[in-house]
Design an enzyme around this catalytic site. Structure first.
Site, short mmCIF file in Angstrom:
data_model
loop_
_atom_site.label_atom_id
_atom_site.label_comp_id
_atom_site.label_asym_id
_atom_site.label_seq_id
_atom_site.Cartn_x
_atom_site.Cartn_y
_atom_site.Cartn_z
N ASP A 198 11.04 -8.01 11.59
CA ASP A 198 12.03 -7.06 12.06
C ASP A 198 12.46 -7.51 13.46
O ASP A 198 13.30 -8.39 13.60
CB ASP A 198 11.37 -5.67 12.01
CG ASP A 198 12.30 -4.55 12.38
OD1 ASP A 198 13.51 -4.71 12.32
OD2 ASP A 198 11.79 -3.46 12.75
N ASP B 284 4.96 0.31 3.42
CA ASP B 284 4.71 1.75 3.36
C ASP B 284 5.60 2.55 4.30
O ASP B 284 6.23 2.00 5.20
CB ASP B 284 3.26 2.03 3.75
CG ASP B 284 3.05 1.86 5.26
OD1 ASP B 284 3.47 0.83 5.80
OD2 ASP B 284 2.50 2.78 5.89
N ARG C 268 3.17 1.91 -0.98
CA ARG C 268 2.85 0.47 -1.02
C ARG C 268 2.75 -0.05 -2.45
O ARG C 268 3.00 -1.21 -2.71
CB ARG C 268 1.50 0.19 -0.35
CG ARG C 268 1.48 0.39 1.14
CD ARG C 268 0.20 -0.21 1.71
NE ARG C 268 -0.11 0.28 3.04
CZ ARG C 268 0.42 -0.17 4.17
NH1 ARG C 268 1.31 -1.14 4.14
NH2 ARG C 268 0.07 0.34 5.33
N PHE D 262 15.30 0.84 6.50
CA PHE D 262 13.85 0.93 6.32
C PHE D 262 13.52 0.87 4.84
O PHE D 262 14.09 1.61 4.03
CB PHE D 262 13.32 2.22 6.94
CG PHE D 262 11.84 2.17 7.16
CD1 PHE D 262 11.31 1.54 8.27
CD2 PHE D 262 10.96 2.72 6.22
CE1 PHE D 262 9.94 1.47 8.46
CE2 PHE D 262 9.59 2.64 6.40
CZ PHE D 262 9.08 2.02 7.53
N VAL D 263 12.61 -0.02 4.49
CA VAL D 263 12.29 -0.22 3.07
C VAL D 263 10.80 0.01 2.80
O VAL D 263 9.96 -0.13 3.69
CB VAL D 263 12.69 -1.64 2.59
CG1 VAL D 263 14.20 -1.82 2.61
CG2 VAL D 263 12.02 -2.73 3.43
N ASP E 289 4.79 -9.31 5.53
CA ASP E 289 5.70 -8.62 4.62
C ASP E 289 7.16 -8.70 5.08
O ASP E 289 8.05 -9.03 4.31
CB ASP E 289 5.28 -7.15 4.42
CG ASP E 289 5.02 -6.40 5.73
OD1 ASP E 289 5.25 -6.97 6.82
OD2 ASP E 289 4.58 -5.24 5.68
N LYS F 23 14.83 -8.92 8.45
CA LYS F 23 15.95 -8.12 8.98
C LYS F 23 16.53 -8.87 10.17
O LYS F 23 16.27 -8.51 11.32
CB LYS F 23 15.44 -6.76 9.45
CG LYS F 23 15.15 -5.77 8.37
CD LYS F 23 14.85 -4.43 9.03
CE LYS F 23 14.17 -3.50 8.07
NZ LYS F 23 13.68 -2.28 8.74
N LYS G 270 -1.71 -4.16 6.32
CA LYS G 270 -1.94 -4.14 4.90
C LYS G 270 -0.68 -4.56 4.14
O LYS G 270 -0.74 -4.82 2.94
CB LYS G 270 -2.31 -2.71 4.45
CG LYS G 270 -3.55 -2.16 5.12
CD LYS G 270 -3.68 -0.66 4.79
CE LYS G 270 -4.85 -0.07 5.57
NZ LYS G 270 -4.86 1.37 5.53
N GLY G 271 0.43 -4.58 4.85
CA GLY G 271 1.73 -4.75 4.19
C GLY G 271 1.88 -6.00 3.34
O GLY G 271 2.61 -5.99 2.35
#
Ligand code: 5GP
Length: 177
Positions: free
Chosen positions: A104, A160, A166, A153-154, A101, A132, A42-43
């Site tokens: 990483d 989320d 979100r 972590f954002v 989104d 990142k 969903k990000g």
């Protein structure tokens, strides 16, 4: 462990300006073409909804979505990618843009790109809002990138923690309460 919003990393204004730029670049690259924009749920939904509205009308955009399992409620990657919802339509012979989104370790996107390629699209490109870089475990070509960010972590703007935050219009770091 309980967390709370800590510092703002990217403001609404910074996000809006960069998203507009990426939208214009995509507009130039795909002018007069058809493009299937694939959002990773969903990000990516908030980013995607702003992004596609920044792409000029001469790109013939259709939307599709895919859901993959990622971190669950923790901030550590499992390295396992599971398709929870597949695309509705075929991407064979189509130009595809995967919208994510954040990159990483790169595991999610490299898996998804490989999976997309097996479906024989005309092309596959990747657009990620955040990167990142220092966390990367596998190489991924990110064709359109919003912002490189540090290893923190954002949340917010679609991202989320345990399903929360979100809806925040900017990007924030979190800290333990
Ligand atoms: P990767 O497979 O590249 O390690 O992880 C990508 C996914 O991990 C992203 O789609 C996102 O769901 C999650 N992720 C990685 N870093 C963060 C972060 O800082 N905040 C949030 N909310 N999710 C993250």
């Amino acid at each position: 462990m309980e967390y709370q919003i800590s510092a703002i990393l990217l403001s609404q204004e910074e996000l809006a300006a960069r998203v507009r730029e990426i939208g214009e670049t995509i507009g130039r690259d795909y002018a007069g073409k058809e493009l299937v924009v694939v959002g990773i749920l969903k990000g990516a939904v908030i980013f995607l909804s702003d992004l596609v509205r920044a792409v000029p009308a001469d790109v013939n955009i259709t939307l599709d979505f895919m859901a993959v399992s990622s971190y669950g409620d923790s901030t550590k990657t499992s390295g396992i990618v599971r398709i929870v919802k597949d695309l509705d339509g075929s991407i064979k012979d189509k130009d595809v843009l995967l919208v994510e989104d954040i990159v990483d370790t790169g595991l999610t996107l490299s898996y998804l790109v490989k999976m997309m390629r097996e479906r024989q699209p005309k092309s596959v490109r990747v657009c990620a809002l955040l990167d990142k870089e220092e966390r990367r475990k596998v190489h991924v070509d990110v064709d359109y990138r919003g912002f490189p960010i540090p290893d923190e972590f954002v949340v917010g703007y679609g991202l989320d923690y345990g399903g929360r935050w979100r809806h925040l219009p900017a990007i924030y770091t979190i800290e333990q309460k």
